[in-house]
Design a protein around this motif. Structure first.
Motif, PDB file in Angstrom:
ATOM      1  N   GLY A 199     198.405  -0.211  -8.291  1.00 31.52           N
ATOM      2  CA  GLY A 199     198.056   0.892  -8.059  1.00 31.52           C
ATOM      3  C   GLY A 199     199.634   1.775  -7.871  1.00 31.52           C
TER       4      GLY A 199
ATOM      5  N   GLN B  31     200.933   5.694  -7.507  1.00 31.67           N
ATOM      6  CA  GLN B  31     200.687   7.383  -6.866  1.00 31.67           C
ATOM      7  C   GLN B  31     200.996   8.528  -7.622  1.00 31.67           C
ATOM      8  OE1 GLN B  31     203.043   7.890  -2.661  1.00 31.67           O
ATOM      9  NE2 GLN B  31     203.625   6.495  -2.914  1.00 31.67           N
TER      10      GLN B  31
ATOM     11  N   ASN C 244     208.520   2.519 -13.229  1.00 30.06           N
ATOM     12  CA  ASN C 244     206.875   1.993 -13.722  1.00 30.06           C
ATOM     13  C   ASN C 244     206.097   1.338 -14.275  1.00 30.06           C
ATOM     14  OD1 ASN C 244     206.335   5.488 -12.349  1.00 30.06           O
ATOM     15  ND2 ASN C 244     206.689   4.109 -10.968  1.00 30.06           N
TER      16      ASN C 244
ATOM     17  N   HIS D 212     197.367   8.265  -0.738  1.00 30.75           N
ATOM     18  CA  HIS D 212     198.874   7.299  -0.792  1.00 30.75           C
ATOM     19  C   HIS D 212     200.263   8.264  -0.887  1.00 30.75           C
ATOM     20  CE1 HIS D 212     198.052   3.510   0.085  1.00 30.75           C
ATOM     21  NE2 HIS D 212     198.467   3.404   0.477  1.00 30.75           N
TER      22      HIS D 212
ATOM     23  N   TYR E 185     201.002   4.353   5.660  1.00 31.57           N
ATOM     24  CA  TYR E 185     200.912   4.041   4.857  1.00 31.57           C
ATOM     25  C   TYR E 185     200.439   2.607   3.720  1.00 31.57           C
ATOM     26  CZ  TYR E 185     202.758   4.594  -0.420  1.00 31.57           C
ATOM     27  OH  TYR E 185     202.682   4.339  -1.693  1.00 31.57           O
TER      28      TYR E 185
ATOM     29  N   GLN F 233     197.395   0.965   2.308  1.00 29.52           N
ATOM     30  CA  GLN F 233     197.924  -0.504   0.927  1.00 29.52           C
ATOM     31  C   GLN F 233     196.910  -1.329   1.398  1.00 29.52           C
ATOM     32  OE1 GLN F 233     201.698   0.173  -0.357  1.00 29.52           O
ATOM     33  NE2 GLN F 233     201.136  -1.696  -1.964  1.00 29.52           N
TER      34      GLN F 233
ATOM     35  N   ASP G 270     193.452  -1.329   0.816  1.00 30.36           N
ATOM     36  CA  ASP G 270     193.155  -0.808  -1.188  1.00 30.36           C
ATOM     37  C   ASP G 270     193.008  -2.111  -1.172  1.00 30.36           C
ATOM     38  OD1 ASP G 270     193.954   1.734  -1.157  1.00 30.36           O
ATOM     39  OD2 ASP G 270     195.940   1.086  -1.867  1.00 30.36           O
TER      40      ASP G 270
ATOM     41  N   VAL H 234     202.781  -5.798  -9.123  1.00 32.63           N
ATOM     42  CA  VAL H 234     204.034  -4.353  -8.770  1.00 32.63           C
ATOM     43  C   VAL H 234     205.852  -4.905  -9.172  1.00 32.63           C
ATOM     44  CG1 VAL H 234     202.420  -3.310  -6.550  1.00 32.63           C
ATOM     45  CG2 VAL H 234     204.168  -5.469  -6.578  1.00 32.63           C
ATOM     46  N   GLY H 235     206.315  -3.573  -8.775  1.00 35.64           N
ATOM     47  CA  GLY H 235     207.662  -3.806  -8.726  1.00 35.64           C
ATOM     48  C   GLY H 235     208.514  -4.709  -7.470  1.00 35.64           C
TER      49      GLY H 235
ATOM     50  N   ASP I  69     210.147  -3.201  -5.495  1.00 35.00           N
ATOM     51  CA  ASP I  69     210.450  -2.107  -3.407  1.00 35.00           C
ATOM     52  C   ASP I  69     208.817  -2.342  -3.523  1.00 35.00           C
ATOM     53  OD1 ASP I  69     208.675  -0.903  -5.970  1.00 35.00           O
ATOM     54  OD2 ASP I  69     209.397   1.049  -5.560  1.00 35.00           O
ATOM     55  N   GLN I  70     207.488  -3.053  -3.573  1.00 33.25           N
ATOM     56  CA  GLN I  70     206.269  -3.484  -2.839  1.00 33.25           C
ATOM     57  C   GLN I  70     206.696  -4.546  -2.340  1.00 33.25           C
ATOM     58  OE1 GLN I  70     204.338  -0.933  -2.515  1.00 33.25           O
ATOM     59  NE2 GLN I  70     205.906   0.734  -3.192  1.00 33.25           N
TER      60      GLN I  70
ATOM     61  N   ALA J 107     211.968  -6.781 -12.500  1.00 35.68           N
ATOM     62  CA  ALA J 107     212.025  -6.187 -10.605  1.00 35.68           C
ATOM     63  C   ALA J 107     212.308  -4.836 -10.783  1.00 35.68           C
ATOM     64  CB  ALA J 107     212.015  -7.435 -10.090  1.00 35.68           C
TER      65      ALA J 107
ATOM     66  N   VAL K 267     213.764  -2.074 -12.067  1.00 39.15           N
ATOM     67  CA  VAL K 267     214.289  -1.483 -13.341  1.00 39.15           C
ATOM     68  C   VAL K 267     215.551  -0.156 -12.891  1.00 39.15           C
ATOM     69  CG1 VAL K 267     214.062   0.333 -15.298  1.00 39.15           C
ATOM     70  CG2 VAL K 267     212.360  -1.427 -14.715  1.00 39.15           C
TER      71      VAL K 267
ATOM     72  N   LYS L 270     217.763   1.633  -8.106  1.00 39.58           N
ATOM     73  CA  LYS L 270     216.786   1.562  -8.699  1.00 39.58           C
ATOM     74  C   LYS L 270     215.864   3.294  -9.446  1.00 39.58           C
ATOM     75  CE  LYS L 270     212.758   2.308  -6.311  1.00 39.58           C
ATOM     76  NZ  LYS L 270     211.492   2.758  -5.394  1.00 39.58           N
ATOM     77  N   MET L 271     215.311   3.039 -10.833  1.00 42.54           N
ATOM     78  CA  MET L 271     215.000   4.411 -11.284  1.00 42.54           C
ATOM     79  C   MET L 271     213.738   4.094 -10.270  1.00 42.54           C
ATOM     80  SD  MET L 271     213.175   5.084 -15.141  1.00 42.54           S
ATOM     81  CE  MET L 271     214.477   4.401 -15.931  1.00 42.54           C
TER      82      MET L 271
HETATM   83  P1  TYM Z   1     204.485   3.353  -7.113  1.00 36.22           P
HETATM   84  O1  TYM Z   1     203.894   4.602  -7.859  1.00 36.22           O
HETATM   85  O2  TYM Z   1     205.930   4.081  -6.347  1.00 36.22           O
HETATM   86  O3  TYM Z   1     204.897   2.864  -8.060  1.00 36.22           O
HETATM   87  C1  TYM Z   1     203.907   2.555  -9.090  1.00 36.22           C
HETATM   88  C2  TYM Z   1     204.644   0.440  -9.742  1.00 36.22           C
HETATM   89  O4  TYM Z   1     205.959   0.652 -10.012  1.00 36.22           O
HETATM   90  C3  TYM Z   1     206.742  -0.218  -9.595  1.00 36.22           C
HETATM   91  N1  TYM Z   1     208.004   1.003  -9.482  1.00 36.22           N
HETATM   92  C4  TYM Z   1     208.967  -0.035 -10.158  1.00 36.22           C
HETATM   93  N2  TYM Z   1     209.457  -1.795 -10.875  1.00 36.22           N
HETATM   94  C5  TYM Z   1     210.644  -1.289 -11.262  1.00 36.22           C
HETATM   95  N3  TYM Z   1     211.160  -0.582 -10.610  1.00 36.22           N
HETATM   96  C6  TYM Z   1     211.525   0.505 -10.879  1.00 36.22           C
HETATM   97  N4  TYM Z   1     212.736   1.203 -10.514  1.00 36.22           N
HETATM   98  C7  TYM Z   1     210.537   0.434  -9.979  1.00 36.22           C
HETATM   99  N5  TYM Z   1     209.412   2.143  -9.558  1.00 36.22           N
HETATM  100  C8  TYM Z   1     208.571   1.586  -9.275  1.00 36.22           C
HETATM  101  C9  TYM Z   1     205.687   0.012  -7.916  1.00 36.22           C
HETATM  102  O5  TYM Z   1     206.577  -1.266  -7.937  1.00 36.22           O
HETATM  103  C10 TYM Z   1     205.030   0.076  -8.469  1.00 36.22           C
HETATM  104  O6  TYM Z   1     204.079  -1.293  -8.389  1.00 36.22           O
HETATM  105  N6  TYM Z   1     202.852   2.173  -2.620  1.00 36.22           N
HETATM  106  C11 TYM Z   1     202.821   1.896  -4.323  1.00 36.22           C
HETATM  107  C12 TYM Z   1     201.326   2.235  -4.852  1.00 36.22           C
HETATM  108  C13 TYM Z   1     200.278   1.439  -3.942  1.00 36.22           C
HETATM  109  C14 TYM Z   1     199.806   0.262  -4.208  1.00 36.22           C
HETATM  110  C15 TYM Z   1     198.559  -0.229  -3.773  1.00 36.22           C
HETATM  111  C16 TYM Z   1     200.449  -0.758  -5.484  1.00 36.22           C
HETATM  112  C17 TYM Z   1     199.333   2.016  -2.751  1.00 36.22           C
HETATM  113  N7  TYM Z   1     198.149   1.329  -2.531  1.00 36.22           N
HETATM  114  C18 TYM Z   1     197.780  -0.707  -3.248  1.00 36.22           C
HETATM  115  C19 TYM Z   1     198.979  -2.013  -5.465  1.00 36.22           C
HETATM  116  C20 TYM Z   1     198.200  -1.988  -4.370  1.00 36.22           C
HETATM  117  C21 TYM Z   1     203.693   2.593  -4.677  1.00 36.22           C
HETATM  118  O7  TYM Z   1     204.054   4.300  -3.776  1.00 36.22           O
HETATM  119  O8  TYM Z   1     203.957   2.729  -5.929  1.00 36.22           O
END
Ligand code: TYM
Length: 323
Positions: free
Chosen positions: A6, A8, A17, A42, A124, A128, A131, A142-143, A145-146, A180, A182, A189-190
């Motif tokens: 997912g 946000q 992303n 979220h 939060y 998650q 979910d 995911v990236g 940060d997750q 992982a 970006v 980190k972006m």
């Molecule tokens: P969110 O909305 O911040 O970001 C969505 C996805 O993009 C990845 N991401 C990145 N990956 C690499 N480099 C970056 N600079 C970068 N910025 C963002 C994030 O790791 C993510 O995979 N908590 C989650 C949303 C969520 C979720 C879930 C994800 C809610 N429930 C269940 C997986 C499963 C979030 O805030 O992602």
């Protein structure tokens, strides 16, 4: 395998992303059972403006579709269309130690950035976990940060299973090393919250301005440079062919190359890579009813799975429905 992830709806998705997660959503569709959702509950921890949240939610659905998500195959849905996740979040809260949440890095980061924390922000990671667990998901793209949130999900699922019996699948994160984290235009980190992002659908002079303002060191043209430390190179390597990436790597190391040159090529690559997606998005925007149909249908499919799992959860915890 069941894939779930997912994003946000807290703004327009960016290139971080995309390469960190969304691209993997698309590649993992084939041969698997994908569930992709818009994490609106979220986002509510920070976006508390109804028209804006609605706009962002539909916007992310359009983005997913434009990027190649196939709604015939993947369930694409909005989190609020499966209210069972909030019920599960409560049940999981009761097996989640406070200490686990207190260690959450992303909570601490957001507070450090000045966000006034509400209880939703603190809780939060439990939502998650709900979910992910409510669909008995196997793999979560995911990236980096997750990663901690995924570890917490695994911990919480383990605690529940230990206490109430083996209901949940323990999910695995799917994080690609090469994308992982970006980097954004300032080298960190972006992230939307740093304001250093390049939007997936940016174009024209706005895109050019961002790419050309990527921060680099002040090494003179003739000096050899380290590609691994250079944001333009790191971004380029995510889009260019292996041969082209190897050529730029050699040119960095040899010296005699200015950053302006690599940025110019990066701009061409980003522009060309995302152009077909921009085009498809423009087409999709003409038919708002279609996007809502997709969300409705995806929500119903996802909810049917969640309801079945919740029946088992209620039985296991001694909370069966009485009607
Ligand atoms: P969110 O909305 O911040 O970001 C969505 C996805 O993009 C990845 N991401 C990145 N990956 C690499 N480099 C970056 N600079 C970068 N910025 C963002 C994030 O790791 C993510 O995979 N908590 C989650 C949303 C969520 C979720 C879930 C994800 C809610 N429930 C269940 C997986 C499963 C979030 O805030 O992602």
């Amino acid at each position: 395998m069941r894939i779930l992830s997912g994003i946000q709806p807290s703004g327009r998705p960016h290139v971080g992303n995309y390469f960190g997660a969304l691209r993997q959503y698309i590649t993992l569709q084939a041969g698997n059972e994908p569930f992709y959702f818009i994490a609106s509950y979220h986002a509510l921890t920070a976006v508390q403006d109804a028209p804006l949240l609605r706009e962002y939610t539909v916007g992310v659905a359009l983005d997913f579709l434009a990027l190649g998500l196939d709604p015939q195959h993947a369930a694409l849905f909005a989190q609020q269309d499966v209210p069972e996740v909030t019920e599960l979040a409560w049940i999981l809260s009761c097996v989640t130690p406070m200490g686990l949440l207190e260690r959450a890095v992303s909570y601490k980061d957001k507070v450090a950035q000045g966000l006034i924390p509400n209880h939703g922000l603190f809780a939060y990671p439990v939502l998650q976990a709900a979910d992910i667990l409510v669909y008995l998901s196997d793999l979560v793209p995911v990236g980096q940060d997750q990663k901690q949130h995924l570890e917490m999900t695994r911990d919480i699922a383990g605690k529940f299973n230990q206490q109430f019996g083996e209901v949940f699948v323990i999910p695995e994160p799917y994080i690609l090393d090469s994308t992982a984290v970006v980097p954004g235009i300032d080298g960190r980190k972006m992230s939307k919250s740093y304001g250093n992002e390049i939007g997936i659908f940016d174009e024209g002079s706005a895109l050019k301005k961002k790419v050309m303002s990527i921060v680099t060191d002040s090494a003179p043209v003739e000096a050899p440079k380290d590609p691994a430390e250079s944001t333009p190179f790191l971004l380029l390597s995510m889009i260019a062919s292996e041969e082209e990436t190897a050529e730029w790597e050699a040119r960095y190391k040899a010296g005699g190359m200015g950053y302006g040159e690599v940025k110019k090529r990066l701009l061409e690559l980003i522009d060309g890579y995302f152009a077909p997606f921009r085009e498809r998005r423009r087409e999709l925007e003409k038919d708002p009813a279609y996007v809502l149909d997709v969300l409705r249908e995806g929500g119903m499919r996802a909810r049917a799975v969640a309801q079945q799992v919740m029946r088992r959860v209620r039985e296991a915890t001694g909370l069966p429905t009485t009607y």
